[in-house]
Design an enzyme around this catalytic site. Structure first.
Site: not given
Ligand SMILES: NC(=O)c1ccc[n+]([C@@H]2O[C@H](COP(=O)([O-])OP(=O)(O)OC[C@H]3O[C@@H](n4cnc5c(N)ncnc54)[C@H](O)[C@@H]3O)[C@@H](O)[C@H]2O)c1
Length: 475
Positions: A55, A147, A177, A179, A284, A292, A295, A298
């Site tokens: 990260d 996503t 993904e 989850l 659901f 909210g 995910c 947006k």
């Molecule tokens: N949270 C969920 O339940 C979930 C489930 C399925 C899919 N997603 C998708 O997964 C993706 C991430 O979601 P999230 O909830 O983990 O977001 P998050 O904001 O918790 O995590 C994103 C991470 O990416 C890091 N980051 C930013 N720029 C970076 C770079 N250049 N190199 C490396 N790391 C970098 C940030 O510091 C942060 O820690 C999104 O597209 C989301 O839609 C999330």
């Protein structure tokens, strides 16, 4: 060259390949260690893989490396500490080290809504892929997991062509993904399906090896994890289509709640009755203050924006309505508050000045500390804007809530939040709130009035304890 794949490939048909590192199983990296990437890094180490989580946020990486999960996710702390101790799991802010280590690199960075519109902000994807591609020194597979709008994996391929040494033979794939926060460990270790978008047999084999731990675990438990192998566009669409469907299901029942409110029906009984039809199902289908999180909101907006760009905007126009129904439910809480507190609801909303309101719940759902686009916190802010003295309490989301809404007042526990309140609004269905004793709360409030924004309370018990009760979509 594009090698077409059948939509579902028997696992026996996948030829194993030796990972470029020469290791017996591919070494994995996860770029972006937020809710998605950190959970993956930790769970895949648990499955026996050698893993680096990368990260750009040094503070987050320091916490993870020190054995502390920087967010609330049940069960994850123990797995983190166990796998750090076993030496299979490391965390890094060094992209060169990460690029050199991995055979399969998963892109897990955020794809939030752009500030200037509905589409997804792909700048984090661009930065992470570019940095990785520039640092690769042997063949590897880069797998999009965030996503993204359909077409992004093709664009990632172009970025890789531009920034990676063409002699290396770096390839791209996409694997969405599914989850759910609060159940993330279980969802990653025991997913209900794995979907991969690939263009070559090598990419397919590498991704298969990268998930073999999941298939092996399933086999030992006498389960099967269905694998769908498809093209880039379909794999990308699977994720947004699934989220669009789930959002629609929630807004459908919330639309029924609106009609129940107008006609005197009870949406909780309606949902139960229609949910017995297996074609509909009862999951659901809980009416409430709406969806909210980081995910659904947006993702349905970005999906509409992308469809518009592709000339298919009309096909997804209904998602605009889904979004509007969802947002209208937040106002419903204000209407109920005005009704219970005997305040006029004017064109600019109610005047709640001089009242004290307890808001129970700040996260977008229970068992998470995630407050992104949380209806509860948005309603708390609206109540405060209407003049109420609002006290917010959440079992896990206080720190994030304070950061997101610093102007609200936060209480250290549930009793303090409801003390002297004229109205209590339950807006996240934490078990602490569902199981709260209405008799005990009645003793500390100024007025026994409750809005059950999630229809999660036992209304009979609350009414017996002397509360004036209002649910969503209920008489
Ligand atoms: N949270 C969920 O339940 C979930 C489930 C399925 C899919 N997603 C998708 O997964 C993706 C991430 O979601 P999230 O909830 O983990 O977001 P998050 O904001 O918790 O995590 C994103 C991470 O990416 C890091 N980051 C930013 N720029 C970076 C770079 N250049 N190199 C490396 N790391 C970098 C940030 O510091 C942060 O820690 C999104 O597209 C989301 O839609 C999330």
């Amino acid at each position: 060259m594009t090698i077409p794949y059948p939509s579902s490939q028997p696992m026996s048909a996948i030829t194993p390949v030796v990972p470029p590192s020469g290791a017996s199983r591919p070494r994995l990296t996860f770029l972006g260690t937020g809710y998605l990437g950190a959970t993956y890094a930790i769970c895949f180490a648990e499955l026996g893989y050698e893993v680096i989580g990368f990260d750009v946020d040094a503070e987050k990486i320091a916490k993870l490396a020190g054995g502390e999960v920087p967010f609330h996710e049940p069960g994850l702390d123990e797995l983190l500490r166990r796998n750090l101790a076993a030496g299979r799991l490391r965390f890094s802010t060094d992209i060169a080290e990460t690029a050199h280590f991995g055979d399969v690199h998963f892109i897990c960075v955020g794809t939030p809504q752009r500030a200037d519109g509905m589409s997804a902000d792909l700048s984090y994807v661009e930065a992470s892929v570019t940095g990785l591609a520039q640092n690769l020194d042997r063949r590897a597979l880069i797998v999009g997991k965030s996503t993204v709008p359909v077409g992004t994996a093709e664009w990632i391929e172009q970025l890789v062509d531009k920034h990676a040494d063409s002699q290396l033979g770096v390839e791209v794939a996409y694997s969405p993904e599914f989850l759910q926060e609060g159940f993330a460990v279980e969802d990653v270790l025991r997913p209900n399906r794995i979907v991969v978008g690939v263009k070559s047999e090598w990419a397919n084999s590498m991704l298969y090896s990268a998930h073999k731990g999941v298939f092996d675990l399933a086999a030992t438990e006498d389960r099967e994890v269905p694998l769908v192998v498809t093209d880039f566009a379909t794999a990308e669409l699977v994720k947004v289509a699934a989220n669009a469907f789930l959002a629609t299901k929630i807004s459908f029942i919330n639309a029924m709640a609106e009609v129940c409110e107008a006609s005197g029906g009870d949406v909780t009984q309606l949902a139960r009755a229609i949910g017995y039809d297996p074609r509909i199902g009862n999951r659901f289908l809980q009416a409430g203050v709406g969806f909210g999180g980081g995910c659904l909101p947006k993702d349905i907006r970005a999906f509409q924006a992308r469809a518009q760009e592709l000339g298919a905007g009309e096909a997804l126009r209904f998602l605009h309505e889904v979004d509007l129904i969802n947002l209208r439910r937040r106002n419903r809480v204000l209407q109920l508050a005005a009704e219970l507190l005997d305040r006029r609801y004017g064109p600019a909303g109610p005047d709640l000045s001089g009242t004290r309101i307890a808001v129970l719940g700040a996260t977008f759902k229970p068992n998470s500390d995630d407050v992104r686009d949380a209806p509860s916190l948005a309603v708390a802010a609206q109540l405060a804007k209407a003049g109420a003295d609002v006290r917010v309490y959440d079992p896990q989301g206080m720190e994030n809530a304070r950061r997101a809404q610093p102007d609200l007042t936060y209480s250290p526990d549930m009793i303090e939040a409801v003390r002297d309140a004229d109205l209590v609004c339950v807006l996240t269905e934490w078990s602490d709130f569902r199981n709260a004793d209405p008799e005990a709360l009645a003793r500390v409030v100024a007025g026994r009035r409750v809005v059950d924004g999630r229809n999660c309370l036992d209304s009979t018990l609350w009414v017996q304890a002397g509360w004036e009760y209002r649910g969503m979509g209920r008489p």
